[in-house]
Enzyme design. Structure first.
Site, PDB file in Angstrom:
ATOM      1  N   THR A  64       0.847  -1.210   0.000  1.00  0.00           N
ATOM      2  CA  THR A  64       0.000   0.000   0.000  1.00  0.00           C
ATOM      3  C   THR A  64       0.878   1.254   0.000  1.00  0.00           C
ATOM      4  O   THR A  64       1.995   1.244   0.509  1.00  0.00           O
ATOM      5  CB  THR A  64      -0.955   0.005   1.203  1.00  0.00           C
ATOM      6  OG1 THR A  64      -0.196  -0.175   2.400  1.00  0.00           O
ATOM      7  CG2 THR A  64      -1.984  -1.085   1.093  1.00  0.00           C
ATOM      8  N   PRO A  65       0.352   2.347  -0.561  1.00  0.00           N
ATOM      9  CA  PRO A  65       1.167   3.529  -0.808  1.00  0.00           C
ATOM     10  C   PRO A  65       1.089   4.569   0.316  1.00  0.00           C
ATOM     11  O   PRO A  65       0.208   4.497   1.175  1.00  0.00           O
ATOM     12  CB  PRO A  65       0.511   4.112  -2.057  1.00  0.00           C
ATOM     13  CG  PRO A  65      -0.936   3.791  -1.864  1.00  0.00           C
ATOM     14  CD  PRO A  65      -1.002   2.502  -1.117  1.00  0.00           C
TER      15      PRO A  65
ATOM     16  N   LEU B 181      -6.135   1.607  -9.422  1.00  0.00           N
ATOM     17  CA  LEU B 181      -6.525   2.031 -10.763  1.00  0.00           C
ATOM     18  C   LEU B 181      -5.622   1.350 -11.788  1.00  0.00           C
ATOM     19  O   LEU B 181      -4.448   1.708 -11.924  1.00  0.00           O
ATOM     20  CB  LEU B 181      -6.415   3.560 -10.872  1.00  0.00           C
ATOM     21  CG  LEU B 181      -7.299   4.309  -9.856  1.00  0.00           C
ATOM     22  CD1 LEU B 181      -6.575   5.482  -9.262  1.00  0.00           C
ATOM     23  CD2 LEU B 181      -8.597   4.742 -10.491  1.00  0.00           C
TER      24      LEU B 181
ATOM     25  N   LEU C 114     -41.709 -36.009 -67.104  1.00  0.00           N
ATOM     26  CA  LEU C 114     -40.477 -35.539 -67.730  1.00  0.00           C
ATOM     27  C   LEU C 114     -39.333 -36.540 -67.615  1.00  0.00           C
ATOM     28  O   LEU C 114     -38.332 -36.435 -68.310  1.00  0.00           O
ATOM     29  CB  LEU C 114     -40.047 -34.212 -67.087  1.00  0.00           C
ATOM     30  CG  LEU C 114     -40.968 -33.024 -67.342  1.00  0.00           C
ATOM     31  CD1 LEU C 114     -40.586 -31.862 -66.440  1.00  0.00           C
ATOM     32  CD2 LEU C 114     -40.885 -32.602 -68.802  1.00  0.00           C
TER      33      LEU C 114
ATOM     34  N   ASP D 207     -27.795 -42.310 -57.046  1.00  0.00           N
ATOM     35  CA  ASP D 207     -27.421 -41.070 -56.340  1.00  0.00           C
ATOM     36  C   ASP D 207     -28.449 -40.786 -55.242  1.00  0.00           C
ATOM     37  O   ASP D 207     -28.103 -40.518 -54.086  1.00  0.00           O
ATOM     38  CB  ASP D 207     -27.368 -39.909 -57.340  1.00  0.00           C
ATOM     39  CG  ASP D 207     -26.837 -38.620 -56.735  1.00  0.00           C
ATOM     40  OD1 ASP D 207     -26.087 -38.699 -55.726  1.00  0.00           O
ATOM     41  OD2 ASP D 207     -27.159 -37.531 -57.258  1.00  0.00           O
TER      42      ASP D 207
ATOM     43  N   CYS E 184      -2.908   9.606  -6.960  1.00  0.00           N
ATOM     44  CA  CYS E 184      -2.322   9.398  -8.285  1.00  0.00           C
ATOM     45  C   CYS E 184      -3.155   9.880  -9.479  1.00  0.00           C
ATOM     46  O   CYS E 184      -2.585  10.275 -10.488  1.00  0.00           O
ATOM     47  CB  CYS E 184      -1.886   7.953  -8.451  1.00  0.00           C
ATOM     48  SG  CYS E 184      -3.149   6.771  -7.988  1.00  0.00           S
TER      49      CYS E 184
ATOM     50  N   GLU F  86       4.645  14.072 -12.925  1.00  0.00           N
ATOM     51  CA  GLU F  86       3.643  14.013 -11.864  1.00  0.00           C
ATOM     52  C   GLU F  86       4.062  14.903 -10.697  1.00  0.00           C
ATOM     53  O   GLU F  86       5.216  14.865 -10.248  1.00  0.00           O
ATOM     54  CB  GLU F  86       3.495  12.570 -11.366  1.00  0.00           C
ATOM     55  CG  GLU F  86       2.426  12.399 -10.313  1.00  0.00           C
ATOM     56  CD  GLU F  86       2.388  10.983  -9.714  1.00  0.00           C
ATOM     57  OE1 GLU F  86       3.465  10.372  -9.531  1.00  0.00           O
ATOM     58  OE2 GLU F  86       1.282  10.501  -9.427  1.00  0.00           O
TER      59      GLU F  86
ATOM     60  N   GLY G 289       1.259   0.609 -18.180  1.00  0.00           N
ATOM     61  CA  GLY G 289       1.740   0.963 -16.845  1.00  0.00           C
ATOM     62  C   GLY G 289       2.105  -0.264 -16.024  1.00  0.00           C
ATOM     63  O   GLY G 289       2.177  -0.188 -14.803  1.00  0.00           O
TER      64      GLY G 289
ATOM     65  N   THR H 225       0.446   7.633  -0.366  1.00  0.00           N
ATOM     66  CA  THR H 225      -0.487   8.688  -0.787  1.00  0.00           C
ATOM     67  C   THR H 225      -1.887   8.508  -0.191  1.00  0.00           C
ATOM     68  O   THR H 225      -2.497   9.471   0.238  1.00  0.00           O
ATOM     69  CB  THR H 225      -0.607   8.698  -2.322  1.00  0.00           C
ATOM     70  OG1 THR H 225      -0.745   7.356  -2.762  1.00  0.00           O
ATOM     71  CG2 THR H 225       0.611   9.330  -2.959  1.00  0.00           C
TER      72      THR H 225
HETATM   73  N1  LIG Z   1     -27.289 -29.880 -55.979  1.00  0.00           N
HETATM   74  C1  LIG Z   1     -27.309 -31.012 -55.327  1.00  0.00           C
HETATM   75  O1  LIG Z   1     -27.812 -31.038 -54.228  1.00  0.00           O
HETATM   76  C2  LIG Z   1     -26.724 -32.193 -55.958  1.00  0.00           C
HETATM   77  C3  LIG Z   1     -26.833 -33.428 -55.316  1.00  0.00           C
HETATM   78  C4  LIG Z   1     -26.285 -34.531 -55.954  1.00  0.00           C
HETATM   79  C5  LIG Z   1     -25.675 -34.382 -57.167  1.00  0.00           C
HETATM   80  N2  LIG Z   1     -25.581 -33.168 -57.743  1.00  0.00           N
HETATM   81  C6  LIG Z   1     -24.942 -32.930 -59.013  1.00  0.00           C
HETATM   82  O2  LIG Z   1     -25.882 -33.185 -60.035  1.00  0.00           O
HETATM   83  C7  LIG Z   1     -25.203 -33.615 -61.200  1.00  0.00           C
HETATM   84  C8  LIG Z   1     -25.791 -34.907 -61.689  1.00  0.00           C
HETATM   85  O3  LIG Z   1     -27.142 -34.679 -62.037  1.00  0.00           O
HETATM   86  P1  LIG Z   1     -28.013 -35.804 -62.751  1.00  0.00           P
HETATM   87  O4  LIG Z   1     -27.676 -37.094 -62.125  1.00  0.00           O
HETATM   88  O5  LIG Z   1     -29.401 -35.365 -62.705  1.00  0.00           O
HETATM   89  O6  LIG Z   1     -27.456 -35.841 -64.202  1.00  0.00           O
HETATM   90  P2  LIG Z   1     -27.180 -34.700 -65.236  1.00  0.00           P
HETATM   91  O7  LIG Z   1     -27.985 -33.530 -64.954  1.00  0.00           O
HETATM   92  O8  LIG Z   1     -25.704 -34.510 -65.334  1.00  0.00           O
HETATM   93  O9  LIG Z   1     -27.725 -35.335 -66.534  1.00  0.00           O
HETATM   94  C9  LIG Z   1     -27.057 -36.435 -67.133  1.00  0.00           C
HETATM   95  C10 LIG Z   1     -27.453 -36.577 -68.609  1.00  0.00           C
HETATM   96  O10 LIG Z   1     -28.798 -36.988 -68.667  1.00  0.00           O
HETATM   97  C11 LIG Z   1     -29.539 -36.194 -69.598  1.00  0.00           C
HETATM   98  N3  LIG Z   1     -30.916 -36.157 -69.157  1.00  0.00           N
HETATM   99  C12 LIG Z   1     -31.366 -35.592 -68.038  1.00  0.00           C
HETATM  100  N4  LIG Z   1     -32.704 -35.785 -67.928  1.00  0.00           N
HETATM  101  C13 LIG Z   1     -33.092 -36.487 -69.012  1.00  0.00           C
HETATM  102  C14 LIG Z   1     -34.323 -36.978 -69.456  1.00  0.00           C
HETATM  103  N5  LIG Z   1     -35.455 -36.841 -68.767  1.00  0.00           N
HETATM  104  N6  LIG Z   1     -34.356 -37.657 -70.628  1.00  0.00           N
HETATM  105  C15 LIG Z   1     -33.218 -37.846 -71.350  1.00  0.00           C
HETATM  106  N7  LIG Z   1     -32.016 -37.405 -70.971  1.00  0.00           N
HETATM  107  C16 LIG Z   1     -31.946 -36.718 -69.796  1.00  0.00           C
HETATM  108  C17 LIG Z   1     -28.846 -34.864 -69.581  1.00  0.00           C
HETATM  109  O11 LIG Z   1     -29.083 -34.201 -70.782  1.00  0.00           O
HETATM  110  C18 LIG Z   1     -27.398 -35.286 -69.405  1.00  0.00           C
HETATM  111  O12 LIG Z   1     -26.809 -35.526 -70.633  1.00  0.00           O
HETATM  112  C19 LIG Z   1     -23.754 -33.762 -60.806  1.00  0.00           C
HETATM  113  O13 LIG Z   1     -23.043 -32.628 -61.193  1.00  0.00           O
HETATM  114  C20 LIG Z   1     -23.812 -33.851 -59.313  1.00  0.00           C
HETATM  115  O14 LIG Z   1     -22.612 -33.442 -58.712  1.00  0.00           O
HETATM  116  C21 LIG Z   1     -26.098 -32.081 -57.149  1.00  0.00           C
HETATM  117 FE   LIG Z   2     -25.390 -36.752 -54.970  1.00  0.00          FE
END
Ligand SMILES: NC(=O)c1ccc[n+]([C@@H]2O[C@H](COP(=O)([O-])OP(=O)(O)OC[C@H]3O[C@@H](n4cnc5c(N)ncnc54)[C@H](O)[C@@H]3O)[C@@H](O)[C@H]2O)c1
Ligand SMILES: [Fe+2]
Length: 871
Positions: free
Chosen positions: A121-122, A433, A644, A659, A256, A353, A439, A124
């Site tokens: 202790t000081p 302080l 499709l 996939d 101080c 000071e 310091g 001051t």
């Molecule tokens: N975004 C994501 O969450 C995710 C997940 C998994 C994979 N991917 C990626 O998706 C890609 C693969 O996609 P994919 O498996 O759909 O294949 P793709 O989109 O690469 O298609 C493959 C081929 O199939 C043809 N094709 C597609 N639909 C058709 C149809 N109805 N009739 C005739 N031909 C058809 C296309 O023209 C193409 O030539 C890869 O790049 C992969 O890394 C993405």
């Molecule tokens: Fe995938």
């Protein structure tokens, strides 16, 4: 300030033993103190405070008698600050056991005492500092050994005596408050190194601060100040002058934080000077100033030697008389005009000071100069301590606060009384302080009880909240495409690939869109490259659509997601956004947060990727796959119309179907899996095992196509929230390197990764939301729903077998060798492949953390194929 020191003497063994005994008593008291609870501690503190308040005047008196300086009335005020103000601050504060709980962060703080505190202790503030340190130590259950300044031993002993009596009567363990009065430095040095002293708490000059810091023990040292004040033209001049006079005369300036040099804006300099004189300041002539310097510091030239004890803490008339200067008897302070030239100021003796009622005065031509002069003053012994600014211009206050390096910067308030806290402001009351590292202190704060605690953090496990996010609208089943008709739009861009355009998909879409302004980008290739995205962005920038429709496989949808991102945010780069991360919630990559200007509708023509609902877009960059992943990529609408998909050739049907299966099986065991994603995984897997062989056998089976389309989207919803795993990491690496379709590459690794994840991990994945290693059970649960089985092992085995049977039934290649990759090429690529797979984001959510060696092994298994490892 450097006080005259007593000559060193060596300690004999007897004194060593005596000191050891005192320390031992302290240590024993500390042990017993630790057993007291908050209530007992607060009772002790209360008793000490009451005794201290009652003795405020008596202790002021003994301090003055012993030290021979200061002002009685002000010393009484100091003693009140050290007791009454301190107790007001400490009241109700927890310092024992659990002191706070942060429910949100699941953290509890538990306070423990330090043990034996050596308190220097000081001279001051000789009794107030003792009162303050003793009370703070009691609040924290620490024992204190006081080492007073050799000039203030008796008053320290008296203060301790009064406190000890009251505290022991209230239950403080005997020996918790002691004084070691010897003046000899050797005692201090011995104590600094004493094994039973736990903490050194110094208030003193630079020398003792440096010695304490060098002692090699934890401690807190606070040193001297040299407070500058800047008085700007916007200040209330009359108020400021009174404040400064109150403060500079306080205890005859033996404190101080007292004002030392007042830098006055030229515009108000004359007014300030006149006001000072009117209120009782004497302006020193140059000759008087020299005489004072000579008397107080033993020199005139600015090279300071020791401070003359006779000059310390005398009121202005006495000080003047002792220095041989004649002033009026009612003089409050002596004003010493100092040079405004900064070099001359730096060299002046009175820039240091002055623990006496002498205030330097500098005329300042500008704010820059004023701030620079203040900085200069602090650099002469005041760094880290205290400073003040009088101004009513926030810009001036800001500039001052930014430049001046002091722990406290008081605005329109006196420093001496102000810095102690609680009188002129809401600073914590203290007599310690902190001066920051500048310091020699570890803190810039007004030190109080928290610095005398070892605070333990009890951190409970945190299970982070999870999420389940899906796009706003998903339309499914045959005919879903009709929903396009409901979309208002002016300009639409359709993203697709050349084959799809040729198949008439674009025409089909055109017929359902409300607008005639439709442009088509049909350049997307499988596994789209960066350049394709750039071309697409260029088109969007030209066309400025309000609707973007991606129709095609995953490649097309991924390309459209990336195109929209870089169209809306040209400032972002692929490189920045694909920055790797450990936890998606904490990652560095900075995705846009604003609403989309362009709506994205995803219409898959394959049944696999789930890209129509997912936050991911996979692009090919050179020989690597890079994944963009963020919920801002999710399309606004998904139209899953199985019609499709009828045109898919067998290879695309199978690749994309596998996939989807991989998505379901990886999301099921992901460390981010939840009951929400589990539900989607199970249903997706069930549908795929049933429908994929059917669409393989009969591509026109609309019912089976419908199941596959829905299954792929369901799996997409699962992995959009739980993400995928090592299987995808391997498939991405190999797919990019050897140009293998994504689903095909997944299929090659799937049997091996399933068994790998079902095994005992050599390295677990740190994941707070995933406690026990449940991957094998998760496979078994999913296996039981799809394939039955009584025991978990059996269900899991059936699942793994089911996967392999399916792959074989679909004619999927089961090895990289069988897709025609030469062995030498594979072996040469292997180290890089393992590293690429290791760096892949998909690994982050795999249940076990793959080692490079394990990835290499999995890649080899994928190359050679054959019997997967036994499960
Ligand atoms: N975004 C994501 O969450 C995710 C997940 C998994 C994979 N991917 C990626 O998706 C890609 C693969 O996609 P994919 O498996 O759909 O294949 P793709 O989109 O690469 O298609 C493959 C081929 O199939 C043809 N094709 C597609 N639909 C058709 C149809 N109805 N009739 C005739 N031909 C058809 C296309 O023209 C193409 O030539 C890869 O790049 C992969 O890394 C993405
Ligand atoms: Fe995938």
């Amino acid at each position: 300030m450097t006080l005259t020191e007593t000559p060193p003497t060596s300690l004999d063994d007897t004194r060593h033993a005596e000191i050891d005994a005192l320390v031992a008593t302290s240590a024993e008291a500390a042990r017993r103190f630790r057993e007291l609870d908050q209530e007992q501690v607060d009772a002790i503190v209360d008793a000490m405070v009451r005794a201290g308040v009652r003795a405020a005047a008596e202790l002021a008196q003994v301090a003055i008698e012993e030290t021979g300086f200061g002002v009685f009335e002000d010393k009484v005020v100091k003693n009140y600050v050290a007791t009454e103000f301190l107790s007001d601050y400490l009241r109700g504060k927890k310092s024992v056991g659990v002191i706070d709980e942060d429910v949100e962060r699941n953290i509890v703080h538990v306070a423990e005492p330090i043990g034996v505190v050596l308190a220097i202790t000081p001279v001051t503030n000789p009794t107030s500092t003792v009162l303050y340190k003793a009370i703070v130590a009691a609040k924290t259950r620490n024992a204190v050994l006081f080492r007073p300044s050799p000039y203030a031993i008796r008053c320290c002993e008296r203060a301790v005596e009064i406190l000890r009596e009251a505290a022991e009567a209230a239950g403080m363990p005997p020996g918790a408050l002691q004084v070691i009065p010897d003046a000899a430095h050797e005692v201090t040095h011995y104590l600094f190194k004493h094994p039973d002293v736990d903490f050194i708490w110094v208030t003193g000059g630079p020398k003792i601060v440096a010695l304490a810091n060098a002692a090699g023990k934890p401690g807190l040292s606070v040193g001297p100040g040299n407070a500058p004040i800047y008085l700007h033209r916007t200040a209330d001049v009359r108020g400021a002058v009174v404040d400064i006079l109150i403060s500079k005369t306080f205890d005859a300036s033996v404190i101080c934080p007292a004002e030392q040099t007042c830098i006055v804006d030229d515009a108000v300099y004359d007014e300030v000077l006149t006001e000072f004189q009117r209120m009782g300041a004497h302006v020193l002539t140059e000759e008087e100033a020299n005489r004072l310097t000579e008397f107080a510091f033993g020199c005139e030239d600015g090279v300071t030697s020791k401070v003359n004890m006779e000059a310390l803490g005398q009121q202005a008339p006495q000080l003047a008389a002792r220095a041989g200067i004649t002033v009026a008897p009612e003089t409050k302070i002596l004003l010493a005009p100092l040079p405004d030239d900064l070099d001359l100021l730096a060299a002046h003796a009175l820039v240091q000071e002055k623990l006496m009622p002498v205030l330097g005065l500098v005329r300042s031509p500008s704010v820059e100069h004023g701030v620079a002069a203040a900085v200069l003053v602090t650099e002469h012994g005041g760094l880290g301590h205290t400073s003040a600014v009088y101004a009513n211009d926030p810009a001036v206050v800001d500039a001052y606060a930014k430049a001046v390096r002091t722990g406290r910067i008081l605005v329109n308030a006196p420093t001496a009384v102000g810095a102690l806290g609680g009188v002129y402001n809401n600073l914590t009351p203290t007599f310690s302080l902190g001066c920051g590292t500048w310091g020699g202190s570890t803190t810039t704060e007004n030190v109080n009880y928290t610095q005398l605690l070892n605070i333990k953090t009890v951190s409970h496990r945190r299970t982070p909240p999870q999420w389940f996010r899906v796009p706003a609208n998903t339309y499914f089943n045959a005919g879903a495409l009709e929903n396009l008709r409901d979309l208002e739009c002016e300009v639409a861009v359709i993203v697709t690939d050349a084959d799809s355009e040729r198949r008439g998909v674009v025409d089909l879409l055109r017929s359902k869109l409300r607008t005639r302004h439709v442009q088509v980008f049909s350049e997307v290739e499988p596994e789209p490259a960066e350049a394709t995205i750039q071309a697409g962005v260029a088109l969007l920038n030209r066309a400025r659509p309000d609707l973007l429709v991606a129709v095609g496989g995953g490649s097309v949808i991924d390309a459209a997601k990336a195109m929209r991102l870089f169209h809306e945010h040209p400032e972002k780069t692929l490189d920045d956004l694909t920055l790797p991360f450990l936890d998606p919630r904490k990652r560095v990559a900075d995705y846009p947060r604003d609403d989309h200007r362009l709506r994205l509708v995803a219409v898959p023509t394959t049944s696999g990727t789930g890209s129509e609902v997912s936050p991911a877009a996979v692009l090919t960059v050179g020989e690597r796959k890079e994944t963009l992943v963020d919920y801002c990529l999710v399309p606004d609408m998904a139209i899953v119309d199985p019609v499709l998909t009828l045109s898919m050739p067998a290879s695309v049907t199978v690749d994309s179907g596998v996939d989807a299966l991989t998505h379901a099986l990886e999301a099921a065991v992901s460390i981010f899996a939840s009951p929400y994603t589990d539900a989607f995984c199970v249903q997706a897997a069930r549908l795929i095992f049933d429908a994929l062989p059917k669409v393989y056998d009969d591509p026109s089976d609309l019912a089976a196509r419908t199941d596959m389309a829905n299954a792929a989207t369901l799996a997409g919803l699962a992995f959009s929230n739980a993400f995928v795993g090592t299987n995808h990491a391997l498939a991405h690496a190999v797919g990019a390197r050897f140009g293998i379709a994504h689903g095909r590459a997944n299929g090659i690794f799937l049997p091996h990764v399933l068994r790998y994840n079902a095994g005992l991990p050599s390295k677990f994945m740190p994941a707070p939301g995933y406690s026990a290693y449940v991957a094998p059970e998760k496979y078994a649960q999913l296996g039981r729903v799809v394939f039955g089985g009584r025991e978990p092992d059996e269900s899991r085995h059936r699942l793994f077998r089911g996967v392999e049977d399916l792959l074989d039934r679909l004619g999927m290649p089961r090895s990289l060798r069988s897709v025609g990759i030469p062995e030498d090429e594979f072996e040469a690529a292997l180290p890089a492949l393992a590293m690429t797979a290791f760096s892949d984001l998909s690994n982050r959510t795999n249940p076990r953390m793959p080692l490079i060696s394990e990835l290499t092994e999995l890649l080899r298994l994928g190359y050679a194929g054959g019997e997967p490892r036994a499960d």
